[in-house]
Each structure stands twice: as C-alpha cells, then as structure tokens.
Design a protein around this motif. Structure first.
Motif, PDB file in Angstrom:
ATOM      1  N   MET A  61      -1.249 -39.234  53.652  1.00 10.24           N
ATOM      2  CA  MET A  61      -2.195 -38.759  52.807  1.00 10.24           C
ATOM      3  C   MET A  61      -3.082 -40.039  52.127  1.00 10.24           C
ATOM      4  O   MET A  61      -2.348 -40.949  51.904  1.00 10.24           O
ATOM      5  N   SER A  62      -4.488 -39.842  52.431  1.00  9.77           N
ATOM      6  CA  SER A  62      -5.076 -40.925  51.839  1.00  9.77           C
ATOM      7  C   SER A  62      -5.527 -41.040  50.366  1.00  9.77           C
ATOM      8  O   SER A  62      -4.962 -40.377  49.898  1.00  9.77           O
ATOM      9  N   LEU A  63      -5.887 -42.422  50.120  1.00  6.20           N
ATOM     10  CA  LEU A  63      -5.836 -42.492  48.562  1.00  6.20           C
ATOM     11  C   LEU A  63      -6.852 -41.330  47.932  1.00  6.20           C
ATOM     12  O   LEU A  63      -6.610 -40.947  46.762  1.00  6.20           O
ATOM     13  N   SER A  64      -8.187 -41.224  48.394  1.00  3.49           N
ATOM     14  CA  SER A  64      -8.849 -40.047  47.775  1.00  3.49           C
ATOM     15  C   SER A  64      -8.088 -38.856  47.443  1.00  3.49           C
ATOM     16  O   SER A  64      -8.199 -38.178  46.686  1.00  3.49           O
ATOM     17  N   ARG A  65      -7.527 -38.193  48.582  1.00  5.84           N
ATOM     18  CA  ARG A  65      -6.713 -37.022  48.596  1.00  5.84           C
ATOM     19  C   ARG A  65      -5.846 -37.174  47.652  1.00  5.84           C
ATOM     20  O   ARG A  65      -5.552 -36.071  46.851  1.00  5.84           O
ATOM     21  N   PHE A  66      -4.898 -38.279  47.458  1.00  8.79           N
ATOM     22  CA  PHE A  66      -4.013 -38.222  46.545  1.00  8.79           C
ATOM     23  C   PHE A  66      -4.468 -38.074  45.135  1.00  8.79           C
ATOM     24  O   PHE A  66      -3.995 -37.586  44.105  1.00  8.79           O
ATOM     25  N   LEU A  67      -5.626 -39.010  45.053  1.00  3.73           N
ATOM     26  CA  LEU A  67      -6.190 -39.047  43.649  1.00  3.73           C
ATOM     27  C   LEU A  67      -6.638 -37.713  43.084  1.00  3.73           C
ATOM     28  O   LEU A  67      -6.541 -36.808  42.098  1.00  3.73           O
ATOM     29  N   ILE A  68      -7.268 -36.830  44.175  1.00  6.51           N
ATOM     30  CA  ILE A  68      -7.860 -35.516  43.954  1.00  6.51           C
ATOM     31  C   ILE A  68      -6.509 -34.553  43.505  1.00  6.51           C
ATOM     32  O   ILE A  68      -6.620 -33.920  42.638  1.00  6.51           O
ATOM     33  N   LYS A  69      -5.243 -34.734  44.288  1.00  2.94           N
ATOM     34  CA  LYS A  69      -4.398 -34.029  44.073  1.00  2.94           C
ATOM     35  C   LYS A  69      -3.593 -34.333  42.723  1.00  2.94           C
ATOM     36  O   LYS A  69      -3.337 -33.160  41.857  1.00  2.94           O
ATOM     37  N   ARG A  70      -3.494 -35.521  42.438  1.00  2.00           N
ATOM     38  CA  ARG A  70      -2.864 -35.769  41.023  1.00  2.00           C
ATOM     39  C   ARG A  70      -3.808 -35.490  40.050  1.00  2.00           C
ATOM     40  O   ARG A  70      -3.163 -35.045  38.672  1.00  2.00           O
ATOM     41  N   SER A  71      -5.310 -35.499  40.220  1.00  2.00           N
ATOM     42  CA  SER A  71      -6.045 -35.243  39.047  1.00  2.00           C
ATOM     43  C   SER A  71      -6.010 -33.598  38.683  1.00  2.00           C
ATOM     44  O   SER A  71      -5.919 -33.338  37.721  1.00  2.00           O
ATOM     45  N   LEU A  72      -5.867 -32.853  39.622  1.00  2.00           N
ATOM     46  CA  LEU A  72      -5.640 -31.488  39.529  1.00  2.00           C
ATOM     47  C   LEU A  72      -4.534 -31.210  38.743  1.00  2.00           C
ATOM     48  O   LEU A  72      -4.363 -30.346  38.057  1.00  2.00           O
ATOM     49  N   GLN A  73      -3.425 -31.791  39.244  1.00  2.00           N
ATOM     50  CA  GLN A  73      -1.913 -31.767  38.565  1.00  2.00           C
ATOM     51  C   GLN A  73      -2.117 -32.128  36.705  1.00  2.00           C
ATOM     52  O   GLN A  73      -1.582 -31.543  36.115  1.00  2.00           O
ATOM     53  N   GLY A  74      -2.938 -32.988  36.774  1.00  2.00           N
ATOM     54  CA  GLY A  74      -3.205 -33.715  35.481  1.00  2.00           C
ATOM     55  C   GLY A  74      -3.878 -32.621  34.688  1.00  2.00           C
ATOM     56  O   GLY A  74      -3.818 -32.443  33.490  1.00  2.00           O
ATOM     57  N   LEU A  75      -4.945 -31.949  35.255  1.00  2.00           N
ATOM     58  CA  LEU A  75      -5.687 -31.091  34.530  1.00  2.00           C
ATOM     59  C   LEU A  75      -4.836 -29.912  33.890  1.00  2.00           C
ATOM     60  O   LEU A  75      -5.012 -29.311  32.851  1.00  2.00           O
ATOM     61  N   PHE A  76      -3.862 -29.678  34.833  1.00  2.00           N
ATOM     62  CA  PHE A  76      -2.924 -28.553  34.479  1.00  2.00           C
ATOM     63  C   PHE A  76      -2.103 -28.901  33.111  1.00  2.00           C
ATOM     64  O   PHE A  76      -1.795 -28.136  32.262  1.00  2.00           O
ATOM     65  N   VAL A  77      -1.639 -30.191  33.292  1.00  2.00           N
ATOM     66  CA  VAL A  77      -0.913 -30.900  32.062  1.00  2.00           C
ATOM     67  C   VAL A  77      -1.754 -30.913  30.927  1.00  2.00           C
ATOM     68  O   VAL A  77      -1.290 -30.309  29.856  1.00  2.00           O
ATOM     69  N   ILE A  78      -2.868 -31.139  31.067  1.00  2.00           N
ATOM     70  CA  ILE A  78      -3.731 -31.367  29.728  1.00  2.00           C
ATOM     71  C   ILE A  78      -4.121 -29.950  29.197  1.00  2.00           C
ATOM     72  O   ILE A  78      -4.054 -29.765  28.252  1.00  2.00           O
ATOM     73  N   TRP A  79      -4.267 -28.827  30.065  1.00  2.00           N
ATOM     74  CA  TRP A  79      -4.379 -27.503  29.666  1.00  2.00           C
ATOM     75  C   TRP A  79      -3.230 -27.273  28.884  1.00  2.00           C
ATOM     76  O   TRP A  79      -3.416 -26.459  27.779  1.00  2.00           O
ATOM     77  N   GLY A  80      -1.982 -27.563  29.524  1.00  2.00           N
ATOM     78  CA  GLY A  80      -0.799 -26.996  28.828  1.00  2.00           C
ATOM     79  C   GLY A  80      -0.641 -27.780  27.490  1.00  2.00           C
ATOM     80  O   GLY A  80      -0.198 -27.138  26.376  1.00  2.00           O
ATOM     81  N   VAL A  81      -1.112 -29.043  27.388  1.00  2.00           N
ATOM     82  CA  VAL A  81      -0.965 -29.762  25.901  1.00  2.00           C
ATOM     83  C   VAL A  81      -1.971 -29.105  24.898  1.00  2.00           C
ATOM     84  O   VAL A  81      -1.736 -28.947  23.860  1.00  2.00           O
TER      85      VAL A  81
END
Length: 332
Positions: free
Chosen positions: A1-21
């Motif tokens: 997995m490239s760095l850009s795809r990794f950052l996109i994936k982790r950002s989407l996961q982070g958005l769900f975490v932030i929404w939960g908070v």
C-alpha cells in the motif's frame, strides 16, 4: 500500500473516531447535572423570560435538531457561541491552543532528551550503578503525581531559591516569531529566554511521567535488540560498539518508542489540565476547567473536540513515520 492510500485510509478511520467523540461529547450535556439556563439567569427570574432565553439558545428544540445544528457547523469551524460571553467558541479555543501545544511539545522534548540517552545507558550498563539509578528514577517518575510535583517545584525552585517564576506565560512562540519578523533578533532572543524561563517548571512537571515511561521502554527495547543475532554479527565484523548500539540497535528500538511518544503527545495536549491549573498556564486545560465551573457547554464541547482531532492527527503522523524509521514496516 502506498503512502497516499495509507493516509487516505487512516484519515477516513480518523473521521469516524472524531464523529464518535463529537456524539459522545454532545450526549454528555444531557446526562450531566446542571441547567445552562441557570448559569445565565438568576433563580427568581420570570418564567416567561426564562422560556424566552431557552428558546433563543435553542435548548427547547428536539434532541435530533440540536444534534444536527451542532454537527453541521463543525466542518466549517463553527463550534457555536459561548453561553457566558456570547462569543464564538472556535475563536476562544484557537486563542488558547498555542499555549497548550507549547507546553505539550516542551514536555515531550524534555522527556525525549532525557529518557532515550538514559534508557540506552541503563541497557548498556546492565546491573551496574547507572542501571540501578535509571530504574529508581523511572519508578519515582511514574509514581509521582504531577500536581504534587508541580507544587513542590514551585515551593523549592520558585519560592525558596527564586530560580524560576511561579506561573504565567509572558510571551509565546507566536510572539517571538513576530519579534523575528520585525527584525529585532536581540529582542527575540530575550523573549525566547523569558519564555524558556517560564515554561521550564511546567514542562518538567508534565514531562516527568513521560520521561520515566520512555526510559523504561528504551531500556527494555535496547536489551531485546542487543541480544539479537544481527548485533552479534555486527560485532563479529569488527564494527565499532558505538555504531552497533546507536545506528542499529537503537534505530530498531525507536519503533515502539515513537508509538508511545505519539500517543503520549496526544495525551499531553488534553491531559495538561492539572499542570496548567497549578502554574496558571493559559491553555486549553484552563479553558476546560473554567467552562466546567461556568457550565459553559459549547466551550467545553469545542475544547474536547479540538483535543480529539489533535489526538487523531498525531496518531496518523506516528503511523506514517513507521516506514521512515524501519523500511520493513509496510503501510497496511
């Protein structure tokens, strides 16, 4: 997995975490004791005036309507208005954030500068006085409450010896930057010295537990790496011991250390409440305490959301640094 795809994936996961908070923080207002209207109005206020104020604040709207109005403005930086001052919450949080970031970063620097060399020294001199001293230091640092340590540092170093000030933040890094832009390096150096003088005790107080934790983690990691086959092979090849320890063993040890540093940096941003209260440091911690005392829920919610966003961003950055420290770590 490239760095850009990794950052996109982790950002989407982070958005769900932030929404939960955001959802949890919003719900806490309705299960916590106290009515925001009681903060703004005297006890003997006319019921019609009370109902009018509640309607103006939108507190009489259905829960889902209040939730949507709260959530829909967050992507645009709209965290609502303070119930007490009627000023934008985002402006108040942004004004306090630099002081908290300065304190968290300063505490991290103190911890890293002291802990990593101390952990390496403890591991390379196992069962020697240096190792025992580092172990005792770690145990004391982890066991000492930071609020007690802050008070003791103030009593001894500030009051008795008069080496440091007891509180306040006279100038921030933003002010020093303005001095540099203004073309007065001498004033900038004096300003930086003043800032360093004031932040030393709060940074040491906040970073002591962090220092002890990183010291023990570095020692454990170094002991594990020094027993690996590649270390014995490097020594057999005749490589200098310093090169073996610091270029090979320490580099592999830094992977879990970076993880803890990143997690603790996020924790320090939100966990500096007590330290800021002890040293009257005007950051997010002080703002959170004041908003709790005033039942100013919009300010409290906005502060907690900013802390959550900072924690998520720090974690994404730490994960991205893995491959730089160890190319064998893949982005998956």
């Amino acid at each position: 997995m490239s760095l850009s795809r990794f950052l996109i994936k982790r950002s989407l996961q982070g958005l769900f975490v932030i929404w939960g908070v955001i959802t949890v923080v919003f719900g806490l207002r309705f299960i916590s004791p106290g009515d925001p209207a009681n903060v703004l109005l005297p006890p003997d206020v006319d019921p019609e005036v009370r109902a009018q104020v509640i309607a103006e604040l939108g507190l009489n709207e259905p829960l889902y309507v209040q939730y949507w109005e709260f959530v829909s403005g967050i992507p645009f930086g709209d965290l609502g208005l303070s119930l007490v001052t009627r000023t934008p919450v985002s402006a108040r949080v942004v004004a306090k954030l630099p002081a908290t970031l300065e304190l968290a970063v300063a505490a991290t620097v103190v911890a890293v500068v002291i802990a990593i060399p101390l952990g390496v020294l403890s591991a390379t001199r196992r069962h020697e006085p240096a190792d025992y001293g580092a172990t005792v230091f770690s145990l004391v640092g982890i066991s000492t409450p930071n609020f007690w340590l802050g008070v003791m540092l103030i009593l001894v170093l500030a009051v008795q010896l008069n080496l440091f000030p007891t509180s306040q933040r006279p100038i921030g890094l933003d002010g020093i930057a303005l001095l540099l832009v203004g073309g007065d390096p001498g004033a900038a150096i004096r300003g930086f010295g003043t800032w360093l003088w004031h932040i030393t005790l709060p940074a040491v107080t906040l970073g002591t537990y962090f220092t002890a934790l990183i010291t023990r983690l570095t020692r454990s990691g170094m002991l594990d790496q020094l027993g690996q086959t590649y270390v014995r092979a490097s020594r057999a090849k005749g490589l200098p011991e310093t090169l073996v320890r610091y270029k090979h063993a320490l580099r592999n040890t830094l992977i879990p250390v970076i993880t803890v540093i990143g997690l603790q940096l996020g924790t320090l941003i939100g966990g500096a409440v007590i330290t800021e209260a002890v040293f009257a440091w005007p950051g997010l911690g002080t703002l959170i305490i004041n908003s709790i005392n005033a039942r100013d829920w919009p300010v409290l919610q906005g502060s907690l959301i900013v802390v959550a966003v900072g924690f998520v961003l720090v974690n994404i950055l730490v994960d991205a640094l893995y491959a730089y420290v160890n190319p064998q770590v893949a982005y998956d």
